[in-house]
Scaffold this motif. Structure first.
Motif, short mmCIF file in Angstrom:
data_model
loop_
_atom_site.label_atom_id
_atom_site.label_comp_id
_atom_site.label_asym_id
_atom_site.label_seq_id
_atom_site.Cartn_x
_atom_site.Cartn_y
_atom_site.Cartn_z
N SER A 39 0.87 -1.19 0.00
CA SER A 39 0.00 0.00 0.00
C SER A 39 0.90 1.23 0.00
O SER A 39 2.02 1.17 0.50
CB SER A 39 -0.90 0.00 1.23
OG SER A 39 -0.12 0.02 2.39
N ALA A 40 0.38 2.31 -0.57
CA ALA A 40 1.19 3.52 -0.69
C ALA A 40 1.66 3.96 0.70
O ALA A 40 0.85 4.08 1.62
CB ALA A 40 0.37 4.62 -1.35
N GLY A 41 2.96 4.15 0.84
CA GLY A 41 3.53 4.56 2.13
C GLY A 41 3.26 3.56 3.24
O GLY A 41 3.34 3.88 4.41
N ASN A 42 2.93 2.35 2.87
CA ASN A 42 2.55 1.29 3.81
C ASN A 42 1.47 1.76 4.79
O ASN A 42 1.45 1.37 5.95
CB ASN A 42 3.78 0.78 4.58
CG ASN A 42 3.55 -0.62 5.15
OD1 ASN A 42 2.72 -1.38 4.64
ND2 ASN A 42 4.26 -0.95 6.21
N THR A 130 -8.33 8.89 4.09
CA THR A 130 -7.28 9.78 4.61
C THR A 130 -6.63 10.46 3.40
O THR A 130 -7.00 10.18 2.25
CB THR A 130 -6.21 8.97 5.34
OG1 THR A 130 -5.75 7.97 4.42
CG2 THR A 130 -6.77 8.30 6.58
N ILE A 131 -5.62 11.29 3.65
CA ILE A 131 -4.98 11.96 2.50
C ILE A 131 -4.40 10.91 1.56
O ILE A 131 -4.64 10.92 0.35
CB ILE A 131 -3.88 12.93 2.99
CG1 ILE A 131 -4.53 14.05 3.79
CG2 ILE A 131 -3.09 13.52 1.82
CD1 ILE A 131 -3.57 14.99 4.47
N THR A 132 -3.66 9.96 2.11
CA THR A 132 -3.09 8.90 1.26
C THR A 132 -4.21 8.05 0.68
O THR A 132 -4.16 7.63 -0.47
CB THR A 132 -2.14 7.99 2.07
OG1 THR A 132 -1.47 8.77 3.02
CG2 THR A 132 -1.18 7.25 1.18
N GLY A 133 -5.22 7.79 1.51
CA GLY A 133 -6.34 6.97 1.06
C GLY A 133 -7.02 7.57 -0.15
O GLY A 133 -7.39 6.88 -1.09
N LYS A 134 -7.18 8.90 -0.13
CA LYS A 134 -7.84 9.57 -1.25
C LYS A 134 -7.01 9.43 -2.52
O LYS A 134 -7.54 9.28 -3.61
CB LYS A 134 -8.02 11.06 -0.93
CG LYS A 134 -9.26 11.31 -0.12
CD LYS A 134 -9.60 12.79 -0.10
CE LYS A 134 -10.83 13.01 0.74
NZ LYS A 134 -10.60 13.88 1.88
N MET A 135 -5.69 9.52 -2.36
CA MET A 135 -4.83 9.46 -3.54
C MET A 135 -4.64 8.03 -4.04
O MET A 135 -4.66 7.77 -5.22
CB MET A 135 -3.46 10.08 -3.22
CG MET A 135 -3.52 11.57 -3.00
SD MET A 135 -1.89 12.31 -3.04
CE MET A 135 -1.18 11.73 -1.54
N PHE A 136 -4.43 7.11 -3.11
CA PHE A 136 -4.01 5.77 -3.53
C PHE A 136 -4.89 4.63 -3.02
O PHE A 136 -4.62 3.47 -3.31
CB PHE A 136 -2.57 5.51 -3.06
CG PHE A 136 -1.56 6.42 -3.69
CD1 PHE A 136 -1.30 6.36 -5.04
CD2 PHE A 136 -0.87 7.35 -2.92
CE1 PHE A 136 -0.37 7.19 -5.63
CE2 PHE A 136 0.06 8.19 -3.50
CZ PHE A 136 0.31 8.12 -4.86
N GLY A 137 -5.91 4.95 -2.22
CA GLY A 137 -6.71 3.90 -1.60
C GLY A 137 -7.35 2.95 -2.60
O GLY A 137 -7.38 1.74 -2.40
N ILE A 354 5.37 2.41 -8.12
CA ILE A 354 5.67 3.85 -8.05
C ILE A 354 4.37 4.62 -8.26
O ILE A 354 3.75 4.54 -9.32
CB ILE A 354 6.71 4.26 -9.12
CG1 ILE A 354 8.01 3.45 -8.97
CG2 ILE A 354 7.02 5.76 -9.05
CD1 ILE A 354 8.81 3.73 -7.71
N GLY A 355 3.97 5.33 -7.22
CA GLY A 355 2.75 6.12 -7.33
C GLY A 355 3.06 7.61 -7.30
O GLY A 355 2.30 8.43 -7.81
N ALA A 356 4.21 7.94 -6.70
CA ALA A 356 4.57 9.35 -6.58
C ALA A 356 5.49 9.73 -7.75
O ALA A 356 6.69 9.51 -7.70
CB ALA A 356 5.28 9.59 -5.25
N PHE A 357 4.89 10.21 -8.80
CA PHE A 357 5.70 10.66 -9.95
C PHE A 357 4.93 11.74 -10.68
O PHE A 357 3.71 11.89 -10.51
CB PHE A 357 6.03 9.49 -10.89
CG PHE A 357 4.82 8.83 -11.51
CD1 PHE A 357 4.38 9.21 -12.77
CD2 PHE A 357 4.13 7.83 -10.84
CE1 PHE A 357 3.26 8.61 -13.34
CE2 PHE A 357 3.02 7.22 -11.41
CZ PHE A 357 2.58 7.61 -12.66
#
Ligand SMILES: Cc1cc2nc3c(=O)[nH]c(=O)nc-3n(C[C@H](O)[C@H](O)[C@H](O)COP(=O)(O)O)c2cc1C
Length: 456
Positions: A39-42, A130-137, A354-357
């Protein structure tokens, strides 16, 4: 079961045998496979609601029969992807009236209903907003769904992944708070043996992937001719789920043989519902100059130097020109990537999601059209090290039973060890038949993976 076997034999179920009881232990093993997904950022934003009582089953069937009200939207204004939704394409602005993909979305809805009516139990798959959840959930959940489908198959069951259902109805009936996004329902049961379900046959590898740049055809004709003996590498799927980890240091001088790349591409096509739609396209980038450009120019806040070390990047895209399948594709893409990552692991290839690009830059380099969103990419290469595994939260924290916040009891000893760390310990014994307390089954004789084992 070996992942290769699953890739060759798994079919999407259309109907289950009615009245099959699945033990609670098996149910939890399936959910547990989900929690081992990357998961993004674990951040592990996923939350699973396991449903197996009669009243709740009815609610789920009702919600599937009601379809997805969002698909009835006729909103006129459609926003183009922009920097503000750089990560996830917005799901609100959507116009179903002009939707060229509608036919594909509803194509198999009857089978969804049939499966739900004959299922043994359900898993409502959600994630925290959450912030990460919205982006990568959504993408994270795709990975978890792949793990659960594979695990269920390993245990002798089938999962059908349901996207079209009334999420708000489910939210209301199961008291799921607004801070939670409801992604999908997994319907689990047992299918009759030897059922050939041809309409779900995956499309051809050449039709699903582009090579190096948008619209460049992949021609795999010559790829199989390299005679690499990789069959011995296969490890059991449960081992792959537990052992896989993100690699962030690669051998820059070692390229991946084409026949192995082909295996990865086939793995990306395990789940036919995700790949038989024309709105998903994946680009396989092997060209050194494109790889260098991506590594050099697509960094955002994170350093990501590992992106520059790999011989292969797989970039996933989906059409959001009228935004219709956008809210399904985000999850589809995660599922596809996870299948490829698992297969890579079984073949001794290190990988990292890779999700952060910077999507604008990657779009330009690979000539991806403006209307196609790029949710993720994944990098592949031979590992330079085998890092310590990243911990996962306890199953009790991410899995509820029959109603929201009804946590299942903490489970320390389960099919899968609680932390990846223990899987290193397993490796030492993998060539001997040992029955362990941690894994209440025999660890078969599995050949190790030399590429990773050299670092143990
Ligand atoms: C959607 C998504 C995006 C991710 N983006 C990145 C990234 O940009 N860079 C990176 O190094 N790892 C990235 N990861 C990998 C996670 O950090 C990693 O999966 C997580 O820390 C768990 O570790 P594991 O994969 O070793 O189990 C991403 C993972 C997911 C699922």
């Amino acid at each position: 079961m070996f992942l290769k076997e699953i890739i060759e034999t798994w079919t999407n179920p259309v109907q289950f045998i009615e009245g099959i009881e699945i033990s609670k232990n098996d149910k939890l093993k399936i959910v547990e496979a989900g929690r081992f997904a990357p998961s993004a950022g674990n951040q592990q934003v996923f939350r699973f609601l396991l449903i197996d009582n009669e009243n709740s089953n009815k609610i789920i069937i009702q919600s599937i029969e009601a379809r997805d009200p969002r698909l009835a939207s006729t909103l006129k204004q459609i926003k183009k992807p922009n920097l503000r939704n750089n990560f996830v394409y917005s799901i609100e602005n959507f116009n179903a009236k002009t939707d060229k993909y509608k036919v594909y979305i509803y194509e198999h809805h009857f089978d969804d209903i049939n499966c739900a009516k004959s299922a043994s139990f359900f898993i409502i798959c959600t994630h925290k907003n959450t912030i990460t959840g919205k982006m990568f959930g959504h993408t994270d959940m795709g990975a978890a769904i792949t793990n659960m489908i594979l695990m269920a198959y390993d245990l002798g069951y089938h999962c059908r992944w349901i996207r079209i259902f009334d999420r708000e109805f489910i939210r209301e009936r199961f008291n799921i708070p607004l801070s939670i996004f409801i992604d999908a329902i997994l319907v689990v049961g047992k299918v009759k043996e030897n059922v050939e379900i041809t309409e779900y046959k995956a499309k051809d590898v050449n039709d699903f992937y582009f090579y190096n740049q948008w619209d460049e055809n992949l021609t795999i004709k010559d790829w199989q001719s390299e005679n690499i003996e990789f069959n011995n590498y296969d490890i059991e799927v449960v081992d792959a789920i537990v052992d896989r980890r993100s690699i962030r240091s690669f051998n820059e001088n070692k390229s991946i043989p084409r026949s192995i790349i082909l295996e990865l591409l086939k793995a990306g096509m395990i789940i036919p519902l995700t790949i038989n739609h024309p709105y998903l396209k994946i680009i396989v980038v092997e060209d050194r100059s494109f790889l260098n450009q991506i590594a050099k120019h697509s960094k955002i806040v994170l350093k990501q130097s590992h992106v520059g070390e790999v011989p292969l990047i797989i970039v996933i895209t989906y059409d959001c020109s009228n935004n219709s399948p956008g809210f399904y594709s985000e999850t589809d893409s995660g599922s596809i990537i996870q299948s490829i990552l698992l297969r890579a692991h079984t073949l001794g290839i290190g990988s990292c999601w890779i999700g952060a690009f910077n999507r604008k830059v990657v779009r330009k380099i690979l000539k991806i059209p403006e209307d196609w969103h790029i949710p993720s990419m994944a990098i592949f290469g031979y590992p330079n090290n085998y890092p310590k595994p990243t911990p996962r939260v306890d199953l009790g924290k991410v899995c509820y039973y029959n109603s929201w916040k009804n946590h299942i009891k903490k489970r320390k000893r389960t099919l899968l060890p609680d932390y990846f760390a223990l899987s290193i310990w397993f490796r030492k014994f993998r060539n001997t038949q040992v029955t362990t307390l941690l894994r209440k089954r025999k660890v078969g004789i599995v050949k190790g993976i030399p590429e990773f084992e050299q670092f143990l």
